[in-house]
Every structure is written in structure tokens, then in C-alpha cells.
Design a protein around this motif. Structure first.
Motif, PDB file in Angstrom:
ATOM      1  N   VAL A 174      -5.416 110.733  85.096  1.00  0.00           N
ATOM      2  CA  VAL A 174      -5.220 109.999  86.340  1.00  0.00           C
ATOM      3  C   VAL A 174      -5.774 108.591  86.141  1.00  0.00           C
ATOM      4  CG1 VAL A 174      -5.731 109.864  88.801  1.00  0.00           C
ATOM      5  CG2 VAL A 174      -5.413 112.101  87.713  1.00  0.00           C
ATOM      6  N   ASP A 175      -4.917 107.600  86.266  1.00  0.00           N
ATOM      7  CA  ASP A 175      -5.324 106.209  86.131  1.00  0.00           C
ATOM      8  C   ASP A 175      -5.663 105.659  87.513  1.00  0.00           C
ATOM      9  OD1 ASP A 175      -4.651 106.545  83.488  1.00  0.00           O
ATOM     10  OD2 ASP A 175      -2.699 105.583  83.672  1.00  0.00           O
ATOM     11  N   ILE A 176      -6.940 105.468  87.769  1.00  0.00           N
ATOM     12  CA  ILE A 176      -7.355 104.861  89.026  1.00  0.00           C
ATOM     13  C   ILE A 176      -6.763 103.458  89.114  1.00  0.00           C
ATOM     14  CG2 ILE A 176      -9.321 104.143  90.423  1.00  0.00           C
ATOM     15  CD1 ILE A 176     -10.942 106.330  89.065  1.00  0.00           C
ATOM     16  N   PHE A 177      -6.783 102.748  87.995  1.00  0.00           N
ATOM     17  CA  PHE A 177      -6.007 101.516  87.878  1.00  0.00           C
ATOM     18  C   PHE A 177      -5.823 101.182  86.405  1.00  0.00           C
ATOM     19  CE2 PHE A 177     -10.328  99.637  87.910  1.00  0.00           C
ATOM     20  CZ  PHE A 177     -10.254  98.812  86.797  1.00  0.00           C
ATOM     21  N   GLU A 178      -4.748 100.468  86.114  1.00  0.00           N
ATOM     22  CA  GLU A 178      -4.516  99.833  84.822  1.00  0.00           C
ATOM     23  C   GLU A 178      -3.988  98.435  85.099  1.00  0.00           C
ATOM     24  OE1 GLU A 178      -3.503 102.588  81.139  1.00  0.00           O
ATOM     25  OE2 GLU A 178      -1.956 102.747  82.686  1.00  0.00           O
ATOM     26  N   HIS A 179      -4.615  97.464  84.474  1.00  0.00           N
ATOM     27  CA  HIS A 179      -4.211  96.074  84.653  1.00  0.00           C
ATOM     28  C   HIS A 179      -3.826  95.501  83.293  1.00  0.00           C
ATOM     29  CE1 HIS A 179      -4.917  91.660  85.119  1.00  0.00           C
ATOM     30  NE2 HIS A 179      -4.173  91.892  86.170  1.00  0.00           N
ATOM     31  N   PRO A 184      -0.275  89.759  88.263  1.00  0.00           N
ATOM     32  CA  PRO A 184      -0.917  89.816  89.586  1.00  0.00           C
ATOM     33  C   PRO A 184      -0.828  91.190  90.225  1.00  0.00           C
ATOM     34  CG  PRO A 184       1.261  88.887  89.801  1.00  0.00           C
ATOM     35  CD  PRO A 184       1.074  89.147  88.315  1.00  0.00           C
ATOM     36  N   ASN A 185      -0.664  92.208  89.449  1.00  0.00           N
ATOM     37  CA  ASN A 185      -0.558  93.561  89.985  1.00  0.00           C
ATOM     38  C   ASN A 185      -1.159  94.546  88.987  1.00  0.00           C
ATOM     39  OD1 ASN A 185       2.469  92.635  89.008  1.00  0.00           O
ATOM     40  ND2 ASN A 185       1.842  94.587  88.128  1.00  0.00           N
ATOM     41  N   LEU A 186      -1.308  95.780  89.442  1.00  0.00           N
ATOM     42  CA  LEU A 186      -1.788  96.841  88.563  1.00  0.00           C
ATOM     43  C   LEU A 186      -1.004  98.105  88.852  1.00  0.00           C
ATOM     44  CD1 LEU A 186      -3.623  98.696  90.650  1.00  0.00           C
ATOM     45  CD2 LEU A 186      -5.347  96.969  90.150  1.00  0.00           C
TER      46      LEU A 186
END
Length: 222
Positions: A174-179, A184-186
Motif C-alpha cells: 500500500v503506497d500512502i504516497f509516491e511522488h 505537482p501530483n502524487l
């Protein structure tokens, strides 16, 4: 709670949640939760009697949240080794093969965890931190910002992996976030055997979120 008692002859607890303990000192009040209790908002009432016999009642409302791990990175110069360890360098995966395994790239500064990716003497190094234990049935919350945007080569992320270290993607991810780079987004993504190996619907596994990556954003996963 900080309290100031003036001209008080005596004090008595009137309402305390079952199983809780409360202690009143001269300048503070301490509330102790039982070993197991549901998170939520609670109140207790304190009655004070002045020396001239007048009574007054005070309500204290507090929110109780139990934490498996809470770290605001305020103490020390490196992450607390009781909770954290450096991500090891592994040449079997692209994201871990450049891990420096050094606190020169992972350190605390001004109450913040700092992770540094750099090119030194012609070699690329990155930084990573992982918990020393697993957890389940909880909420994960963190705040992060990206201090430098580059056109390519940077993938900043906070992930959840199975603690059992099952072969990817059978244990899921599970990716809480990837930038990525200077976008300008993730992305917030769920990788599974179904989505990766069996051709599951890609629309079911991720979402794209617009952010301002130069400020602290809070990311949460239940």
C-alpha cells in the motif's frame, strides 16, 4: 492539564470514566487511561469547595487516542533506534539498491526527519527508514514535503509492506504516497497479486492527487 487552585479548601472527583485514574496536584491534573480503552472523547467533573463554603464545578473534556507509535522527531540527532532502522541496501530491487545505510543521509534537524538523496563522488545515494515492528488494524498518518524538485531520477514515497516479507506482490503493498520528480501530483496505490499478475482493473488500484509538494502535506491511511 495545567490548573491553578486559589482559595480552595478541598476538592473531590464527581465523575471519572470507569477504569480511569485522576490525580490533582497543586498546579496540574494527571489523567491515566486503563490498559485497554476505546479511543474517543471523555469528560470528568471536578468540584471545588472554597474556604467560605462556596462550591463550584469544572468540566474537563479530553480526547483519548492510543498510539502504537508516535514520533515527532524532536529529540536526538538520529531517529530513535527503539522504533526505527535504516533501510538496508539490496541489489535485487531498484528502489533499495542505492540506500546509503548511513545516518549522513538520514538524520533529525529542527524537529524534522530529513532524508537526503545525493550524488557523491560519482555515486548516487538515497535514504530510507523503516519501523522495527509490524502493526495492523490502525491508522497511519504522516506529514512530509519535498524540498527540491528535479526533472528525473527521484521517487519519494511512504509505503506499507507486509512485515512477514512475503515475495512481492503476494503480500501486497500500500503506497500512502509516491511522488515522482518535479510533478505537482502524487499517486496513492494498492499493489496486489490480483492487480499486478492477474491483470486486475488498474482503476481499482490507484488514484492521482494534486498537491503543492513544497509545503507540508498530511497523508493518512486507515
Amino acid at each position: 492539564f495545567d490548573v491553578e487552585l486559589i482559595d480552595v479548601a478541598s476538592a473531590a472527583w464527581l465523575v471519572v470514566p470507569d477504569g480511569w485514574e485522576a490525580k490533582l496536584g497543586s498546579t496540574s491534573m494527571t489523567i491515566k487511561a486503563p490498559a485497554e480503552y476505546e479511543d474517543g472523547e471523555y469528560s470528568l467533573l471536578l468540584t471545588t469547595i472554597s474556604r467560605n463554603g462556596l462550591a463550584s464545578q469544572h468540566e474537563f473534556i479530553f480526547t483519548y487516542e492510543s498510539y502504537i507509535l508516535f514520533d515527532d522527531f524532536e529529540e536526538g540527532t538520529i531517529p530513535n533506534p527503539k522504533y526505527w532502522e535504516l533501510c538496508p541496501r539490496k541489489y535485487t530491487t531498484g528502489w533499495s539498491m542505492y540506500m546509503s545505510e548511513s545516518y549522513e543521509n538520514t538524520y533529525l534537524e529542527d524537529g524534522k526527519l530529513v532524508l537526503v538523496a545525493e550524488k557523491k563522488n560519482g555515486v548516487y545515494w538515497s535514504a530510507g527508514l523503516q519501523t522495527k515492528f509490524g502493526f495492523e488494524k490502525c491508522r497511519v498518518e504522516l506529514s512530509a514535503k519535498f524540498t527540491r524538485m528535479v526533472t528525473s531520477g527521484i521517487n519519494s514515497a511512504a509505503w506499507l509492506f507486509p512485515y512477514s516479507r512475503m515475495t512481492w506482490p503476494y503480500g501486497g503493498e500500500v503506497d500512502i504516497f509516491e511522488h515522482l520528480n518535479n510533478m505537482p501530483n502524487l499517486w496513492q496505490t494498492c499493489h496486489t497479486h490480483y492487480s499486478v499478475d492477474l491483470g486486475g482493473d488498474p482503476d481499482d488500484k490507484h488514484r492521482k492527487v494534486e498537491i503543492d509538494p513544497t509545503i507540508f502535506n498530511t497523508y493518512t491511511m486507515d
